[in-house]
Scaffold this motif. Structure first.
Motif, PDB file in Angstrom:
ATOM      1  N   ASN A 111     -42.695  76.210 -41.833  1.00 28.50           N
ATOM      2  CA  ASN A 111     -43.884  77.068 -41.834  1.00 28.50           C
ATOM      3  C   ASN A 111     -45.031  76.408 -41.077  1.00 28.50           C
ATOM      4  OD1 ASN A 111     -42.878  79.273 -43.250  1.00 28.50           O
ATOM      5  ND2 ASN A 111     -43.244  78.282 -45.216  1.00 28.50           N
ATOM      6  N   GLY A 112     -45.198  75.115 -41.258  1.00 22.83           N
ATOM      7  CA  GLY A 112     -46.254  74.396 -40.552  1.00 22.83           C
ATOM      8  C   GLY A 112     -46.052  74.422 -39.047  1.00 22.83           C
ATOM      9  N   ALA A 113     -44.819  74.221 -38.630  1.00 21.82           N
ATOM     10  CA  ALA A 113     -44.519  74.253 -37.192  1.00 21.82           C
ATOM     11  C   ALA A 113     -44.762  75.645 -36.628  1.00 21.82           C
ATOM     12  CB  ALA A 113     -43.073  73.833 -36.951  1.00 21.82           C
ATOM     13  N   ALA A 114     -44.354  76.677 -37.356  1.00 16.81           N
ATOM     14  CA  ALA A 114     -44.572  78.051 -36.892  1.00 16.81           C
ATOM     15  C   ALA A 114     -46.067  78.339 -36.770  1.00 16.81           C
ATOM     16  CB  ALA A 114     -43.913  79.043 -37.841  1.00 16.81           C
ATOM     17  N   TYR A 115     -46.853  77.872 -37.729  1.00 16.10           N
ATOM     18  CA  TYR A 115     -48.299  78.077 -37.684  1.00 16.10           C
ATOM     19  C   TYR A 115     -48.908  77.382 -36.464  1.00 16.10           C
ATOM     20  CZ  TYR A 115     -53.187  78.076 -39.064  1.00 16.10           C
ATOM     21  OH  TYR A 115     -54.540  78.256 -39.085  1.00 16.10           O
ATOM     22  N   ARG A 116     -48.500  76.128 -36.230  1.00 13.17           N
ATOM     23  CA  ARG A 116     -49.048  75.381 -35.093  1.00 13.17           C
ATOM     24  C   ARG A 116     -48.614  75.969 -33.759  1.00 13.17           C
ATOM     25  NH1 ARG A 116     -47.643  71.432 -38.605  1.00 13.17           N
ATOM     26  NH2 ARG A 116     -45.743  70.870 -37.512  1.00 13.17           N
ATOM     27  N   LYS A 117     -47.479  76.626 -33.725  1.00 12.74           N
ATOM     28  CA  LYS A 117     -46.948  77.185 -32.479  1.00 12.74           C
ATOM     29  C   LYS A 117     -47.188  78.693 -32.372  1.00 12.74           C
ATOM     30  CE  LYS A 117     -44.815  73.667 -30.538  1.00 12.74           C
ATOM     31  NZ  LYS A 117     -44.965  73.321 -29.142  1.00 12.74           N
ATOM     32  N   ALA A 118     -48.024  79.253 -33.225  1.00 12.58           N
ATOM     33  CA  ALA A 118     -48.215  80.704 -33.292  1.00 12.58           C
ATOM     34  C   ALA A 118     -48.591  81.301 -31.940  1.00 12.58           C
ATOM     35  CB  ALA A 118     -49.257  81.063 -34.344  1.00 12.58           C
ATOM     36  N   ASP A 119     -49.514  80.694 -31.221  1.00 14.54           N
ATOM     37  CA  ASP A 119     -49.914  81.240 -29.914  1.00 14.54           C
ATOM     38  C   ASP A 119     -48.741  81.228 -28.941  1.00 14.54           C
ATOM     39  OD1 ASP A 119     -52.496  81.708 -30.790  1.00 14.54           O
ATOM     40  OD2 ASP A 119     -53.271  79.807 -29.989  1.00 14.54           O
ATOM     41  N   GLU A 120     -47.995  80.147 -28.920  1.00 12.10           N
ATOM     42  CA  GLU A 120     -46.845  80.050 -28.022  1.00 12.10           C
ATOM     43  C   GLU A 120     -45.769  81.073 -28.399  1.00 12.10           C
ATOM     44  OE1 GLU A 120     -43.539  76.726 -26.715  1.00 12.10           O
ATOM     45  OE2 GLU A 120     -45.379  76.064 -27.680  1.00 12.10           O
ATOM     46  N   ILE A 121     -45.549  81.259 -29.685  1.00  9.90           N
ATOM     47  CA  ILE A 121     -44.564  82.233 -30.150  1.00  9.90           C
ATOM     48  C   ILE A 121     -44.981  83.641 -29.736  1.00  9.90           C
ATOM     49  CG2 ILE A 121     -43.592  83.296 -32.222  1.00  9.90           C
ATOM     50  CD1 ILE A 121     -43.766  80.449 -33.502  1.00  9.90           C
ATOM     51  N   ARG A 122     -46.260  83.961 -29.903  1.00 12.58           N
ATOM     52  CA  ARG A 122     -46.745  85.291 -29.494  1.00 12.58           C
ATOM     53  C   ARG A 122     -46.553  85.509 -27.996  1.00 12.58           C
ATOM     54  NH1 ARG A 122     -50.433  84.709 -33.713  1.00 12.58           N
ATOM     55  NH2 ARG A 122     -51.880  83.459 -32.512  1.00 12.58           N
ATOM     56  N   ASP A 123     -46.824  84.487 -27.193  1.00 13.30           N
ATOM     57  CA  ASP A 123     -46.638  84.599 -25.745  1.00 13.30           C
ATOM     58  C   ASP A 123     -45.175  84.859 -25.390  1.00 13.30           C
ATOM     59  OD1 ASP A 123     -49.330  84.162 -25.341  1.00 13.30           O
ATOM     60  OD2 ASP A 123     -49.079  82.050 -24.766  1.00 13.30           O
ATOM     61  N   ILE A 124     -44.278  84.148 -26.030  1.00 14.86           N
ATOM     62  CA  ILE A 124     -42.845  84.323 -25.755  1.00 14.86           C
ATOM     63  C   ILE A 124     -42.401  85.729 -26.137  1.00 14.86           C
ATOM     64  CG2 ILE A 124     -40.535  83.600 -26.492  1.00 14.86           C
ATOM     65  CD1 ILE A 124     -41.767  80.724 -26.741  1.00 14.86           C
ATOM     66  N   PHE A 125     -42.798  86.189 -27.319  1.00 16.77           N
ATOM     67  CA  PHE A 125     -42.429  87.540 -27.730  1.00 16.77           C
ATOM     68  C   PHE A 125     -43.064  88.584 -26.828  1.00 16.77           C
ATOM     69  CE2 PHE A 125     -41.232  85.655 -31.871  1.00 16.77           C
ATOM     70  CZ  PHE A 125     -39.975  86.221 -31.972  1.00 16.77           C
ATOM     71  N   GLY A 126     -44.306  88.357 -26.443  1.00 17.21           N
ATOM     72  CA  GLY A 126     -44.981  89.307 -25.553  1.00 17.21           C
ATOM     73  C   GLY A 126     -44.262  89.443 -24.225  1.00 17.21           C
ATOM     74  N   ARG A 127     -43.866  88.326 -23.636  1.00 17.68           N
ATOM     75  CA  ARG A 127     -43.121  88.376 -22.370  1.00 17.68           C
ATOM     76  C   ARG A 127     -41.786  89.088 -22.541  1.00 17.68           C
ATOM     77  NH1 ARG A 127     -45.231  83.136 -21.927  1.00 17.68           N
ATOM     78  NH2 ARG A 127     -43.250  82.200 -22.528  1.00 17.68           N
ATOM     79  N   ALA A 128     -41.129  88.855 -23.685  1.00 14.86           N
ATOM     80  CA  ALA A 128     -39.843  89.507 -23.938  1.00 14.86           C
ATOM     81  C   ALA A 128     -40.021  91.019 -24.035  1.00 14.86           C
ATOM     82  CB  ALA A 128     -39.205  88.962 -25.211  1.00 14.86           C
ATOM     83  N   VAL A 129     -41.079  91.460 -24.711  1.00 15.66           N
ATOM     84  CA  VAL A 129     -41.331  92.901 -24.850  1.00 15.66           C
ATOM     85  C   VAL A 129     -41.643  93.520 -23.492  1.00 15.66           C
ATOM     86  CG1 VAL A 129     -42.955  94.599 -25.791  1.00 15.66           C
ATOM     87  CG2 VAL A 129     -42.059  92.776 -27.264  1.00 15.66           C
ATOM     88  N   VAL A 130     -42.505  92.875 -22.732  1.00 11.58           N
ATOM     89  CA  VAL A 130     -42.872  93.405 -21.413  1.00 11.58           C
ATOM     90  C   VAL A 130     -41.644  93.488 -20.512  1.00 11.58           C
ATOM     91  CG1 VAL A 130     -44.182  92.882 -19.315  1.00 11.58           C
ATOM     92  CG2 VAL A 130     -45.281  92.696 -21.544  1.00 11.58           C
ATOM     93  N   SER A 131     -40.763  92.488 -20.579  1.00 12.46           N
ATOM     94  CA  SER A 131     -39.573  92.500 -19.720  1.00 12.46           C
ATOM     95  C   SER A 131     -38.653  93.658 -20.081  1.00 12.46           C
ATOM     96  CB  SER A 131     -38.824  91.174 -19.804  1.00 12.46           C
ATOM     97  OG  SER A 131     -38.143  91.062 -21.040  1.00 12.46           O
ATOM     98  N   GLN A 132     -38.654  94.072 -21.329  1.00 14.35           N
ATOM     99  CA  GLN A 132     -37.797  95.191 -21.756  1.00 14.35           C
ATOM    100  C   GLN A 132     -38.406  96.539 -21.409  1.00 14.35           C
ATOM    101  OE1 GLN A 132     -34.606  94.835 -22.927  1.00 14.35           O
ATOM    102  NE2 GLN A 132     -35.059  92.756 -22.292  1.00 14.35           N
ATOM    103  N   ILE A 133     -39.733  96.610 -21.391  1.00 15.45           N
ATOM    104  CA  ILE A 133     -40.399  97.874 -21.070  1.00 15.45           C
ATOM    105  C   ILE A 133     -40.131  98.267 -19.614  1.00 15.45           C
ATOM    106  CG2 ILE A 133     -42.666  98.965 -20.754  1.00 15.45           C
ATOM    107  CD1 ILE A 133     -43.598  97.363 -23.214  1.00 15.45           C
ATOM    108  N   GLY A 134     -40.051  97.289 -18.748  1.00 12.41           N
ATOM    109  CA  GLY A 134     -39.848  97.555 -17.340  1.00 12.41           C
ATOM    110  C   GLY A 134     -38.435  97.971 -16.967  1.00 12.41           C
ATOM    111  N   ARG A 135     -37.526  97.996 -17.898  1.00  7.52           N
ATOM    112  CA  ARG A 135     -36.131  98.349 -17.599  1.00  7.52           C
ATOM    113  C   ARG A 135     -35.922  99.809 -17.428  1.00  7.52           C
ATOM    114  NH1 ARG A 135     -31.760  94.688 -20.507  1.00  7.52           N
ATOM    115  NH2 ARG A 135     -32.218  92.840 -19.328  1.00  7.52           N
TER     116      ARG A 135
END
Length: 69
Positions: A45-69
């Motif tokens: 949980n601590g690692a997820a909290y510290r990496k929250a911004d990075e996790i959001r960026d990764i998920f955001g890129r994944a969503v955008v890549s799927q929208i363009g299909r």
């Protein structure tokens, strides 16, 4: 100290864009959730909290890549 817990952290990505993160260490549940005699020492949980911004960026890129299909 030895890095055993760090090295035991794994992840699995499934076809439905789900990621499961965990540890193969037999000590991980006791550390994460505590026991009757040991207080919780959350590492996932601590690692997820510290990496929250990075996790959001990764998920955001994944969503955008799927929208363009």
């Amino acid at each position: 100290r030895s890095g055993e817990l760090r090295d035991s952290i794994t992840y699995t990505v499934t076809g439905d864009h789900t990621v499961t993160i965990g540890s193969t260490s037999e000590h991980a549940p006791a550390l994460e959730y505590g026991t009757d005699t040991i207080p919780p020492r959350s590492f996932l949980n601590g690692a997820a909290y510290r990496k929250a911004d990075e996790i959001r960026d990764i998920f955001g890129r994944a969503v955008v890549s799927q929208i363009g299909r």
